[in-house]
Design an enzyme around this catalytic site. Structure first.
Site, PDB file in Angstrom:
ATOM      1  N   LYS A 129      -2.384   5.933  -4.139  1.00 31.54           N
ATOM      2  CA  LYS A 129      -3.409   7.125  -3.360  1.00 31.54           C
ATOM      3  C   LYS A 129      -3.235   8.460  -4.717  1.00 31.54           C
ATOM      4  CE  LYS A 129      -3.662   4.636   0.722  1.00 31.54           C
ATOM      5  NZ  LYS A 129      -2.492   4.770   0.366  1.00 31.54           N
TER       6      LYS A 129
ATOM      7  N   HIS B 247      -7.103   9.324  -2.148  1.00 36.63           N
ATOM      8  CA  HIS B 247      -6.929   9.605  -0.474  1.00 36.63           C
ATOM      9  C   HIS B 247      -7.868   9.672   0.348  1.00 36.63           C
ATOM     10  CE1 HIS B 247      -2.788   8.747   1.827  1.00 36.63           C
ATOM     11  NE2 HIS B 247      -4.045   8.611   2.417  1.00 36.63           N
TER      12      HIS B 247
ATOM     13  N   TYR C  70       3.361   9.554   1.313  1.00 36.79           N
ATOM     14  CA  TYR C  70       4.256   9.319   2.055  1.00 36.79           C
ATOM     15  C   TYR C  70       5.576   9.429   1.136  1.00 36.79           C
ATOM     16  CZ  TYR C  70       0.071   6.643   3.136  1.00 36.79           C
ATOM     17  OH  TYR C  70      -0.752   5.984   3.518  1.00 36.79           O
TER      18      TYR C  70
ATOM     19  N   ASP D 161       1.231  -0.899  -0.060  1.00 34.32           N
ATOM     20  CA  ASP D 161      -0.116   0.028   0.355  1.00 34.32           C
ATOM     21  C   ASP D 161       0.937   1.564  -0.383  1.00 34.32           C
ATOM     22  OD1 ASP D 161      -3.192   0.887   0.605  1.00 34.32           O
ATOM     23  OD2 ASP D 161      -1.474   1.933   2.271  1.00 34.32           O
TER      24      ASP D 161
END
Length: 296
Positions: free
Chosen positions: A79, A113, A56, A51
């Site tokens: 996302k 997201h 990130y 994921d």
């Protein structure tokens, strides 16, 4: 102990491994190889489901491993972030960069997201149903172009899911949300099961703090002792038995192995864990300036 490589059918016709590795914590300036080493360890343990997300800030690191791995041994989710979905062109740019960074030709699953969108000219987030409709139409176009196999959302409430279902040509395959023993969301889970939307639980073990954490709950600890298992194994097993996927985060190979190995909980175990629900969120989204879980 049960098979850690079980998969669940998605509305898109594809399948998704029920247990994955969350990669949100795999970024550390003091350990530049953390992301690569963690993913390599997970692959060696048999993980397929990873994921990811643009926010990130580690997709290019992950791509160093994904780009040299047999594509059929991967199920990769990413996302689109809030400031990259004000227009279809922004969304295409975001997806293109994600694919380049991850060194992939397509994503197995692409998610919105958060339902909120950052509006650059106003310098704020908004929750706008017309924007969500445009964004979903754009996501559908990615499937038609072969850039994404399945599409879904994250942090969406029942009314927001109903909104998408009212007009979609391709329905959401997944709704990724916070879900754990202290935040069980039974109404949302029932809705998603009814409409063939698979729930993926992020933060499935709850808070990582030693206080007020499911991993430290006496009920969880007692069930773990009963099954000669770890508290994490009990919680992940509970999640899978409820009918949804889980993506616990870890960079520790021992914890990764532990998290993908489930135990057979009985009905008494399930009922005891059900009694722990506190409606306790770790991620409420209020930092976006929009009360997502109370607005609609």
């Amino acid at each position: 102990m049960s098979d850690p490589l079980r998969e669940i059918a998605l509305a898109s016709g594809h399948t998704m491994p029920l247990i994955g590795l969350g990669t949100g914590q795999l970024k550390n300036s003091y350990k530049p190889m953390l992301a690569q080493d963690s993913v390599k360890s997970a692959l060696e343990l048999g993980y397929k489901h990873f994921d990811c997300a643009a926010i990130y800030a580690n997709e290019s690191d992950l791509g160093q491993v994904f780009g040299t791995t047999d594509r059929l041994k991967l199920f990769v989710t990413s996302k689109v972030w809030n400031n990259q979905k004000e227009t279809p062109e922004q969304m295409m740019g975001a997806l293109t960069k994600t694919l380049q960074d991850l060194q992939l030709k397509y994503l197995d699953l692409y998610l919105i997201h958060w339902p909120a969108t950052w509006i650059e000219r106003d310098q704020k987030h908004v929750l706008d149903l017309d924007l969500i409709k445009m964004q979903w139409r754009t996501m559908e176009s990615f499937v038609k172009q072969g850039l994404v196999q399945s599409i879904g959302v994250s942090n969406f409430t029942i009314p927001l899911l109903e909104h998408i279902l009212s007009f979609c040509e391709i329905q959401p395959s997944v709704n990724q949300v916070e879900m754990h023993p202290y935040l069980q969301q039974p109404e949302l889970l029932d809705f998603c099961l009814k409409h063939q939307i698979v729930i993926t639980a992020y933060s499935p073990l709850g808070s990582s703090s030693k206080e007020n954490a499911p991993l430290q709950d006496p009920v969880i600890l007692k069930i773990a002792q009963k099954h000669n298992a770890s508290p994490a194994q009990v919680i992940v097993s509970w999640a899978l038995k409820r009918g949804y996927a889980a993506i616990p985060k870890s960079s520790n190979p021992q914890r990764m192995r532990e998290n993908q190995t489930t135990v057979a909980l009985d009905q008494d175990d399930m009922e005891r864990i059900r009694s722990l629900d506190r409606n306790q969120r770790k991620f409420d989204g209020l930092d976006l300036g929009v009360n997502i879980f109370g607005t609609l």
